[in-house]
Scaffold this motif. Structure first.
Motif, PDB file in Angstrom:
ATOM      1  N   PRO A 163       0.819  -1.390  -0.030  1.00 29.11           N
ATOM      2  CA  PRO A 163      -0.108  -0.050   0.108  1.00 29.11           C
ATOM      3  C   PRO A 163       0.930   1.364   0.000  1.00 29.11           C
ATOM      4  N   GLU A 164       1.881   1.084   0.556  1.00 22.93           N
ATOM      5  CA  GLU A 164       2.657   2.603   0.653  1.00 22.93           C
ATOM      6  C   GLU A 164       3.178   2.860  -0.736  1.00 22.93           C
ATOM      7  N   TYR A 165       3.271   2.013  -1.738  1.00 25.39           N
ATOM      8  CA  TYR A 165       3.723   2.383  -3.073  1.00 25.39           C
ATOM      9  C   TYR A 165       2.419   2.703  -3.990  1.00 25.39           C
ATOM     10  N   CYS A 166       1.382   2.727  -3.682  1.00 29.36           N
ATOM     11  CA  CYS A 166       0.137   2.852  -4.446  1.00 29.36           C
ATOM     12  C   CYS A 166       0.147   4.239  -4.889  1.00 29.36           C
ATOM     13  N   GLU A 167       0.739   5.184  -4.415  1.00 29.50           N
ATOM     14  CA  GLU A 167       0.806   6.591  -5.122  1.00 29.50           C
ATOM     15  C   GLU A 167       1.688   6.666  -6.320  1.00 29.50           C
ATOM     16  N   PHE A 168       2.423   5.615  -6.568  1.00 33.70           N
ATOM     17  CA  PHE A 168       3.078   5.523  -7.787  1.00 33.70           C
ATOM     18  C   PHE A 168       2.296   4.653  -8.996  1.00 33.70           C
ATOM     19  N   GLY A 169       1.450   4.242  -8.633  1.00 31.02           N
ATOM     20  CA  GLY A 169       0.869   3.266  -9.524  1.00 31.02           C
ATOM     21  C   GLY A 169      -0.328   4.124 -10.293  1.00 31.02           C
ATOM     22  N   GLY A 170      -1.314   3.656 -10.970  1.00 30.91           N
ATOM     23  CA  GLY A 170      -1.842   4.599 -11.845  1.00 30.91           C
ATOM     24  C   GLY A 170      -3.138   4.801 -11.077  1.00 30.91           C
ATOM     25  N   SER A 171      -3.454   4.086 -10.067  1.00 30.55           N
ATOM     26  CA  SER A 171      -4.986   4.169  -9.587  1.00 30.55           C
ATOM     27  C   SER A 171      -5.036   4.348  -8.092  1.00 30.55           C
ATOM     28  N   PHE A 172      -4.439   5.551  -7.912  1.00 31.72           N
ATOM     29  CA  PHE A 172      -4.285   5.892  -6.417  1.00 31.72           C
ATOM     30  C   PHE A 172      -5.492   5.966  -5.705  1.00 31.72           C
ATOM     31  N   LYS A 173      -6.606   6.786  -6.333  1.00 26.03           N
ATOM     32  CA  LYS A 173      -7.790   6.945  -5.635  1.00 26.03           C
ATOM     33  C   LYS A 173      -8.381   5.668  -5.308  1.00 26.03           C
ATOM     34  N   GLN A 192      -1.510   9.279 -13.363  1.00 23.61           N
ATOM     35  CA  GLN A 192      -2.974   8.763 -12.801  1.00 23.61           C
ATOM     36  C   GLN A 192      -3.965   9.253 -13.749  1.00 23.61           C
ATOM     37  N   ALA A 193      -4.177  10.395 -14.055  1.00 21.78           N
ATOM     38  CA  ALA A 193      -5.086  10.851 -15.073  1.00 21.78           C
ATOM     39  C   ALA A 193      -4.905  10.118 -16.399  1.00 21.78           C
ATOM     40  N   LYS A 194      -3.882   9.956 -16.688  1.00 21.37           N
ATOM     41  CA  LYS A 194      -3.737   9.016 -17.963  1.00 21.37           C
ATOM     42  C   LYS A 194      -4.291   7.824 -17.893  1.00 21.37           C
ATOM     43  N   GLU A 195      -3.621   7.127 -16.831  1.00 21.37           N
ATOM     44  CA  GLU A 195      -4.215   5.798 -16.573  1.00 21.37           C
ATOM     45  C   GLU A 195      -5.731   5.652 -16.338  1.00 21.37           C
ATOM     46  N   GLU A 196      -6.366   6.527 -15.623  1.00 21.91           N
ATOM     47  CA  GLU A 196      -7.595   6.523 -15.439  1.00 21.91           C
ATOM     48  C   GLU A 196      -8.390   6.653 -16.991  1.00 21.91           C
ATOM     49  N   ALA A 197      -7.915   7.710 -17.818  1.00 21.64           N
ATOM     50  CA  ALA A 197      -8.363   7.752 -19.060  1.00 21.64           C
ATOM     51  C   ALA A 197      -8.590   6.728 -19.766  1.00 21.64           C
ATOM     52  N   LYS A 198      -7.287   5.805 -19.661  1.00 18.21           N
ATOM     53  CA  LYS A 198      -7.179   4.568 -20.554  1.00 18.21           C
ATOM     54  C   LYS A 198      -7.996   3.616 -19.936  1.00 18.21           C
ATOM     55  N   ALA A 199      -8.171   3.287 -18.607  1.00 25.66           N
ATOM     56  CA  ALA A 199      -9.076   2.348 -17.854  1.00 25.66           C
ATOM     57  C   ALA A 199     -10.565   2.667 -18.492  1.00 25.66           C
ATOM     58  N   GLU A 200     -10.919   3.737 -18.560  1.00 20.70           N
ATOM     59  CA  GLU A 200     -12.292   4.039 -18.949  1.00 20.70           C
ATOM     60  C   GLU A 200     -12.466   3.764 -20.424  1.00 20.70           C
ATOM     61  N   ARG A 201     -11.510   4.227 -21.215  1.00 23.23           N
ATOM     62  CA  ARG A 201     -11.631   3.709 -22.723  1.00 23.23           C
ATOM     63  C   ARG A 201     -11.960   2.227 -23.007  1.00 23.23           C
ATOM     64  N   GLU A 202     -10.866   1.448 -22.068  1.00 23.59           N
ATOM     65  CA  GLU A 202     -10.980  -0.048 -22.210  1.00 23.59           C
ATOM     66  C   GLU A 202     -12.339  -0.301 -21.691  1.00 23.59           C
TER      67      GLU A 202
END
Lengths: 180, 185
Positions: free
Chosen positions: B19-29, B75-85
């Motif tokens: 969990p401490e590394y979550c901020e470096f992934g794409g889905s922090f929220k 993160q914003a990029k990853e969220e957009a990508k996940a939404e598109r998928e």
């Protein structure tokens, strides 16, 4: 090493003979003496270890569908999950916060990242080619596993160039690999 | 020397990092929400008011700010990508075609499954054993992969696929069944 590693890079899987399994265990324990006490937890005696042969002469050793360690040529390298479980068994190196982002994308660690304010190098001097677990400033768990390209004394004195070559990091191909 | 004992590590259910590394992934929220639900003590430890105040870093304020900016962008990029998928998955259909072969024989062709990250070969094998016929993966004219099952099993296939999709949570996807009187030589 596992930057672009997927299931398709696996060539074959085979069971390992228990004699070979014992040899591997003793080799691993010889590399990291502190792990000897718990090696039977990592690789239980009666378990079936599987050798997974992959692209680039990489060999993964898995127990019950979880990779425990791997090797490219001679040196056995533990998987990050094992390092998380037994953090004190492996030599520890710490990088500062700014380097976390780059390490998590697989970059090698430069010397300044190991000698700056938030970073920590172990007190005893480690020679080149030692396997180290990379931790980050302010974080409890290991971030990656790497091999020292320069000895810790050289890193401290020369402070230029690549210090650690990254072998396995959080979120790479091996971390996300599911063997079924 | 104290005995080394295994440390039990909690891995985030969303990004599989500690969990401490979550901020470096794409889905922090989402990671934070997951952590709050599942491991409230860890959440308190990492994100409570005092923890954030205490977290001192050795880097200057500007570099910290820049790092935060970069992470937010990522993160914003990853969220957009996940939404598109997700949109793509929901809008795509699985087509089950029955094609007539010789006389009374038929084959079933299933296309449109790649979007769902299903292992084609394994699925073909499951079909083959389930229906006791031959099944294989081939590429059709549109360069997309299709599973061909021998025999007149279209109805059962449709049922099976809808069940499988439901299990994965994609209940809105349509499974279309069509028939083709293609004469295959």
């Amino acid at each position: 090493m596992f930057k672009k590693f997927t299931k398709e890079d696996i060539h074959s899987r085979s069971n390992i003979k228990s004699s070979v399994q014992r040899q591997l265990k003793s080799k691993f324990a010889a590399q990291f003496p502190d792990i000897e006490a718990v090696i039977d937890d990592i690789v239980p005696k009666k378990s079936q270890a599987v050798l997974v042969k992959c692209e680039d002469k990489i060999q993964l050793y898995a127990v019950e569908n979880e990779v425990v360690y791997f090797q490219q040529f001679d040196v056995l390298i533990p998987s990050l999950k094992i390092v998380h479980k037994y953090p004190t068994a492996f030599p520890r190196v710490q990088v500062d916060r700014g380097a976390i982002k780059f390490v998590l994308s697989g970059a090698n660690i430069m010397c300044p990242g190991l000698t700056s304010k938030g970073a920590q190098l172990p007190e005893e001097s480690l020679s080149t080619d030692t396997l180290v677990a990379v931790f980050a400033e302010g974080k409890e768990h290991a971030l990656a596993i790497g091999k020292l390209i320069m000895s810790t004394d050289d890193i401290r004195s020369i402070n230029k160039g690549i210090g650690i070559e990254l072998l396995h990091y959080l979120g790479d191909g091996l971390w996300n690999l599911h063997l079924d | 020397m104290s005995e080394i004992e295994a440390k039990s590590v909690v891995y985030c259910g969303v990004c599989t990092f500690p969990p401490e590394y979550c901020e470096f992934g794409g889905s922090f929220k989402r990671c934070k929400e997951w952590l709050l639900e599942n491991h409230t003590e860890l959440f308190e430890q990492l994100y409570s008011e005092d923890a954030l105040a205490n977290a001192t870093s050795s880097l200057s304020l500007e570099t910290e700010a820049k790092i935060n900016q970069d992470l937010q962008k990522k993160q914003a990029k990853e969220e957009a990508k996940a939404e598109r998928e997700l949109k793509k998955k929901l809008s795509s259909k699985v087509i089950v075609k029955s094609i007539s072969r010789t006389k009374r024989k038929q084959v079933v062709a299933i296309s449109g499954l790649e979007v769902f990250e299903i292992d084609m070969k394994k699925l073909a094998k499951t079909f083959a054993s389930k229906f006791a016929t031959g099944a294989s993966v081939t590429k059709n004219a549109e360069k997309k992969e299709e599973i061909i099952i021998q025999g007149d099993v279209a109805d059962e296939v449709e049922e099976y696929i809808s069940k499988m999709l439901e299990e994965k949570g994609l209940t809105d996807v349509k499974v279309e069944q069509t028939e083709e009187k293609k004469i295959k030589k």
